[in-house]
Design a protein around this motif. Structure first.
Motif, PDB file in Angstrom:
ATOM      1  N   PRO A 174       0.830  -1.202   0.000  1.00  0.00           N
ATOM      2  CA  PRO A 174       0.000   0.000   0.000  1.00  0.00           C
ATOM      3  C   PRO A 174       0.869   1.258   0.000  1.00  0.00           C
ATOM      4  O   PRO A 174       1.928   1.302   0.626  1.00  0.00           O
ATOM      5  CB  PRO A 174      -0.791  -0.119   1.307  1.00  0.00           C
ATOM      6  N   LYS A 175       0.444   2.281  -0.741  1.00  0.00           N
ATOM      7  CA  LYS A 175       1.137   3.557  -0.780  1.00  0.00           C
ATOM      8  C   LYS A 175       0.136   4.661  -0.439  1.00  0.00           C
ATOM      9  O   LYS A 175      -0.715   5.012  -1.252  1.00  0.00           O
ATOM     10  CB  LYS A 175       1.753   3.809  -2.159  1.00  0.00           C
ATOM     11  N   LEU A 176       0.234   5.194   0.772  1.00  0.00           N
ATOM     12  CA  LEU A 176      -0.688   6.228   1.205  1.00  0.00           C
ATOM     13  C   LEU A 176      -0.236   7.579   0.667  1.00  0.00           C
ATOM     14  O   LEU A 176       0.899   8.006   0.899  1.00  0.00           O
ATOM     15  CB  LEU A 176      -0.755   6.263   2.734  1.00  0.00           C
ATOM     16  N   VAL A 177      -1.120   8.233  -0.090  1.00  0.00           N
ATOM     17  CA  VAL A 177      -0.825   9.542  -0.653  1.00  0.00           C
ATOM     18  C   VAL A 177      -1.395  10.607   0.275  1.00  0.00           C
ATOM     19  O   VAL A 177      -2.591  10.596   0.581  1.00  0.00           O
ATOM     20  CB  VAL A 177      -1.423   9.695  -2.064  1.00  0.00           C
ATOM     21  N   ALA A 178      -0.535  11.503   0.740  1.00  0.00           N
ATOM     22  CA  ALA A 178      -0.976  12.533   1.683  1.00  0.00           C
ATOM     23  C   ALA A 178      -2.057  13.397   1.049  1.00  0.00           C
ATOM     24  O   ALA A 178      -1.988  13.725  -0.139  1.00  0.00           O
ATOM     25  CB  ALA A 178       0.207  13.400   2.096  1.00  0.00           C
ATOM     26  N   PRO A 179      -3.084  13.781   1.831  1.00  0.00           N
ATOM     27  CA  PRO A 179      -4.181  14.587   1.261  1.00  0.00           C
ATOM     28  C   PRO A 179      -3.701  15.964   0.850  1.00  0.00           C
ATOM     29  O   PRO A 179      -2.846  16.570   1.494  1.00  0.00           O
ATOM     30  CB  PRO A 179      -5.182  14.670   2.421  1.00  0.00           C
ATOM     31  N   MET A 180      -4.256  16.439  -0.280  1.00  0.00           N
ATOM     32  CA  MET A 180      -3.884  17.752  -0.793  1.00  0.00           C
ATOM     33  C   MET A 180      -5.146  18.507  -1.181  1.00  0.00           C
ATOM     34  O   MET A 180      -6.036  17.976  -1.852  1.00  0.00           O
ATOM     35  CB  MET A 180      -2.966  17.618  -2.020  1.00  0.00           C
ATOM     36  N   GLN A 181      -5.237  19.750  -0.739  1.00  0.00           N
ATOM     37  CA  GLN A 181      -6.375  20.603  -1.073  1.00  0.00           C
ATOM     38  C   GLN A 181      -6.086  21.309  -2.393  1.00  0.00           C
ATOM     39  O   GLN A 181      -5.017  21.927  -2.541  1.00  0.00           O
ATOM     40  CB  GLN A 181      -6.598  21.635   0.035  1.00  0.00           C
ATOM     41  N   PRO A 182      -6.981  21.242  -3.376  1.00  0.00           N
ATOM     42  CA  PRO A 182      -6.707  21.890  -4.668  1.00  0.00           C
ATOM     43  C   PRO A 182      -6.721  23.406  -4.543  1.00  0.00           C
ATOM     44  O   PRO A 182      -7.522  23.981  -3.800  1.00  0.00           O
ATOM     45  CB  PRO A 182      -7.854  21.394  -5.548  1.00  0.00           C
ATOM     46  N   GLU A 183      -5.800  24.043  -5.252  1.00  0.00           N
ATOM     47  CA  GLU A 183      -5.773  25.503  -5.249  1.00  0.00           C
ATOM     48  C   GLU A 183      -6.940  26.064  -6.044  1.00  0.00           C
ATOM     49  O   GLU A 183      -7.478  27.117  -5.705  1.00  0.00           O
ATOM     50  CB  GLU A 183      -4.447  25.989  -5.838  1.00  0.00           C
TER      51      GLU A 183
END
Length: 855
Positions: A473-482
């Motif tokens: 598993p590769k957890l991708v850190a959450p990112m808020q769109p600009e």
């Protein structure tokens, strides 16, 4: 924009309806009083021409065009025309020839308009009229082919020979031309030579677009006189002509089939070259699948109450209950990091997305149900459409739906998530996806609603399951769109995906790494990462006929195989006939318009046999009350009465391909691995069968019923040379690594899923299978009786197997199909599902591969 199927059409396109019919009705109403008092001396002849004296005015839009003439030369000067006094002038802004009631002079072409320009104008006008009756049409990217001008010595036969059908006209219902009629519907008329010239021009215009002309009616409307050395007299005529696209293969003088003539015989066949990523969206009910897809496809965030999903639902009960019960599809385009969805100003349909994303990438989503009552649609999305990637949605709040006002049509809560726990359903979906070994992405939805503890519990469950299966598993850190509108893939999101996911996948199996992304359809968190994944996830190479088994083991493999997942009836308003259209995906090979194919296998004609097919009842789950008998009683009843498919002859029908759409884009060729729709026409039956064993041997079809699970195929050259034909399987043997398959007792009824096939089957035998042994020699001495009935499970064990680790054991299961034979590819993946058990989720099943076919 609503989009529910890869083959969706506007239900009410403009109809091709003759204006003569409306005028005839008006004449009847006007003459009703006169006929009541008229004497019997004027009895009319039933066979005489219609009494219509004029038509209704030409409509501004639609597939009907009034033309005074289609001449490419100035019209002669008439001394007298009995119809010119009726001319009331043009009611439309487009230029029309003007007539003088005194001298009859007419000006056809202005001094600045050449014959070539007029022919180009008329051809473009015809194209526009044809598009008016097409439910979906696109602007042709190539230059419009203008036909050659009529010159002395030109062969009309060559000029009228149809060219390649212009893309976008495949579903056109045609156009009607009223020749010799002015804009306001007045009959002006043409002489016989002028009418012939006009018809010739119309045929050449139609041929340049790949269409034909059919004259519907001719009527004399007046007289005329002119002087050419001597006084000349002639009748004036009006005509109605129907222009229709040519879809069926044409016959040359030698009797051989050929496609429409192309402008350039050396030009490549038109096919979509844009990279296509097929994604199946799955997950338990209330996990937010459809809402997330609505945000991706529409480019607008959700309001927290499902506003983004409303356009994706197909049925009213889905809107009321909030639960998706059907399979819906959506398309998203990517090119140069730009996103093309319905948020685009100039994007109204899938064809627009195709045009904007050309040479980029298309992401085709198949969104299935999550409720276990609709288990078959879950399996259809995961198995039937052969997705490249599966996106599994799991709610970050564990599927908690309290306080959401979620309800069914009856107003009572009917959600298995409330009964068994949303997390338990998520585990069942995750287990199924891991067993199928399809490349997987996990989307943690509803991040904005999750508590820290609930999110931690959900992630621990997911990561533990993935690691237990030996995948990373590769957890991708959450990112808020600009940019909340997300018209482009965020650069930061794309870089993170490239660094964390794609680089780790290089040189390894696509399914070895499973990205885990935190998302929220309300705040937009993680949406940019999802777009970045869709824009860059690897796609497997195009499939071939030898992916599953070599030719030595499977010599009866066709050269082209198209799996049918659905069927549509496309009404043709012009001919009042229905066209047969099948939807699915091309497993391997290529399919082009004009190809001769075989379709089948067809089911038994015995209605009683079809009635006895066991139904796929929903899994009861824990505490769910259902009205049908217990599954044990159902299985015993069906086992006694089910009809073996071996008693039914598998039949194949010959047909020709007349139309192809690749994800709604009109194309002439579909390539391996692409999904879309194919329109076919069955070949005319003959009274007697041919003496040859050709695969194209024509039979007399009776009661043709196309169903899901059938295939379109083109036999290979090897099959044609050796006389081999496609064989329909009455049963098969599959190998499984799950020891739990040994719990299936002989005579047990199960549902099998192979490609687009969903069929009932009966267990005949379960034996131990040596891993890595030959597909056809992996059985024990009881090979000849492999499809015979036994009183108990047979677990035969040879001496050479004694030292094998139990974890490496494989088990071969022999199954007998019930009622219908099916086309099953050797080596293909198969899923076995039991009817349901108390205490189970209903998604427990066994995944294996086919090692032997019983004909």
């Amino acid at each position: 924009m609503a989009s529910t199927s890869i083959f969706t059409y506007d239900p009410e396109p403009p109809r091709v309806s003759s204006p003569w019919l409306a005028s005839e009705d008006a004449e009847k109403k006007q003459g009703a009083d006169r006929s009541a008092s008229a004497s019997n001396d004027g009895d009319s002849d039933p066979g005489q021409e219609s009494n219509v004296e004029r038509l209704d005015a030409e409509p501004q839009d639609g597939p009907i065009e009034y033309k005074l003439h289609l001449l490419l030369r100035p019209r002669r000067n008439y001394d007298m025309m009995s119809t010119t006094s009726r001319i009331a002038g043009s009611q439309q802004s487009k230029p029309r020839p003007s007539f003088s009631t005194k001298s009859g002079n007419s000006t056809l072409i202005s001094s600045s308009q050449t014959r070539h320009n007029r022919l180009a104008h008329l051809t473009t006008q015809l194209l526009w009229r044809l598009q008016q009756s097409s439910p979906y049409h696109r602007k042709a990217k190539r230059e419009l082919v203008i036909p050659k001008l009529l010159e002395d010595g030109d062969s009309l036969h060559l000029l009228e020979k149809p060219r390649e059908l212009l893309p976008g006209l495949e579903e056109s219902n045609g156009a009607l031309y009223e020749i010799g009629v002015s804009d306001d519907g007045t009959f002006v008329g043409l002489t016989k030579d002028e009418m012939d010239e006009s018809m010739t021009t119309l045929k050449i215009m139609a041929a340049s677009l790949g269409c034909r002309v059919e004259v519907q009616r001719m009527k004399m409307v007046g007289k005329c006189e002119w002087t050419e050395g001597t006084r000349q007299k002639a009748d004036l005529w009006v005509a109605e002509a129907l222009i229709m696209p040519i879809l069926e293969p044409q016959k040359d003088p030698n009797g051989d089939s050929e496609g429409p003539a192309q402008a350039d015989s050396s030009a490549p066949v038109s096919a979509s070259q844009t990279e296509q990523l097929r994604v199946s969206l799955t997950g338990p009910t209330t996990s937010g699948k459809t809402t997330l897809l609505g945000v991706l496809a529409n480019g607008t965030l959700d309001n927290g109450r499902g506003s983004s999903r409303i356009n994706l639902l197909r049925h009213r009960h889905e809107v009321v209950s909030g639960q998706t019960s059907s399979v819906a599809q959506e398309l998203i385009g990517y090119k140069d990091n730009k996103i093309f969805n319905y948020a685009g100003v100039y994007i109204k349909s899938w064809t627009d997305i195709h045009d904007h994303a050309e040479d980029g990438r298309l992401a085709f989503f198949s969104d299935s149900a999550g409720h276990l009552r609709f288990r078959r649609t879950i399996l259809r999305g995961l198995v039937g459409w052969a997705p490249h990637w599966t996106f599994l949605c799991i709610a970050a709040n564990g599927g908690d739906v309290s306080g959401r006002g979620h309800h069914s049509l009856t107003g009572a809560t009917d959600d298995l998530g409330d009964l068994t726990g949303g997390l338990d359903l998520a585990v069942a979906h995750l287990d199924l996806c891991l067993r199928l070994e399809i490349p997987l992405v996990i989307l943690i939805t509803k991040y904005d609603l999750a508590t820290k503890d609930r999110l931690k519990s959900t992630l621990n469950m997911i990561l533990s399951k993935i690691k237990a299966k030996g995948r990373i598993p590769k957890l991708v850190a959450p990112m808020q769109p600009e940019d909340p509108s997300l018209s482009e893939v965020p650069l930061a999101s794309q870089q993170k995906v490239n660094q964390d996911i794609l680089q780790n996948m290089e040189g390894s199996d696509m399914s070895s790494i499973i990205p885990v992304v935190l998302t929220s359809a309300v705040t937009g968190l993680g949406i940019g990462v999802v777009h970045a994944l869709l824009n860059s996830l690897p796609i497997p190479p195009p499939p071939t006929a030898r992916d599953f088994a070599p030719q030595v083991l499977n010599p009866e493999q066709p050269s082209t195989l198209f799996h049918i997942d659905d069927k549509y009836e496309l009404a043709n308003h012009a001919s009042d006939k229905s066209a047969i259209v099948v939807a699915g995906y091309l497993r391997f090979g290529s399919l082009s318009i004009g190809d001769r194919v075989v379709l089948g296998p067809f089911p038994a004609d015995d209605e009683e046999a079809r009635r006895l097919v066991p139904r796929d009842h929903p899994s009861p789950g824990d505490g769910l009350s259902i009205s049908h008998p217990s599954f044990a009683e159902l299985a015993r009843f069906a086992s006694r009465n089910a009809v073996s498919a071996s008693t039914v002859k598998g039949e194949w029908r010959n047909a020709s391909v007349v139309n192809i759409r690749n994800l709604r884009l009109p194309v002439r060729t579909m390539e391996a691995g692409q999904a879309g729709t194919v329109q076919i026409v069955f070949e005319d039956p003959v009274e007697e069968l041919s003496d040859t064993d050709s695969i194209f041997e024509t039979t007399k079809p009776t009661g043709i019923t196309i169903r899901k699970g059938q295939v379109l195929a083109i036999p290979s050259q090897h099959m044609l040379d050796t006389g081999l034909s496609l064989q329909a399987a009455s049963g098969f043997k599959a190998v499984f690594s799950d020891i739990g398959v040994t719990s299936l007792s002989v005579g047990t009824l199960v549902n099998v899923y192979v490609a687009t096939i969903r069929a009932a089957a009966r267990i005949l035998k379960v034996i131990r299978h040596l891993p890595g042994s030959d597909l056809r020699n992996a059985v024990s001495e009881g090979h000849d009786d492999v499809f015979g009935m036994a009183d108990s499970i047979e677990l035969e064990r040879s001496r050479s197997e004694a030292d094998f680790d139990a974890a490496k054991n494989e088990y071969a299961v022999s199954l007998e199909l019930l009622t219908n034979r099916e086309w099953i590819e050797l080596g293909s993946r198969v899923v076995l599902m039991e009817g349901g058990k108390q205490g189970s989720s209903g998604l427990e099943g066994y995944v294996g591969s086919v090692i032997e076919i019983a004909e």
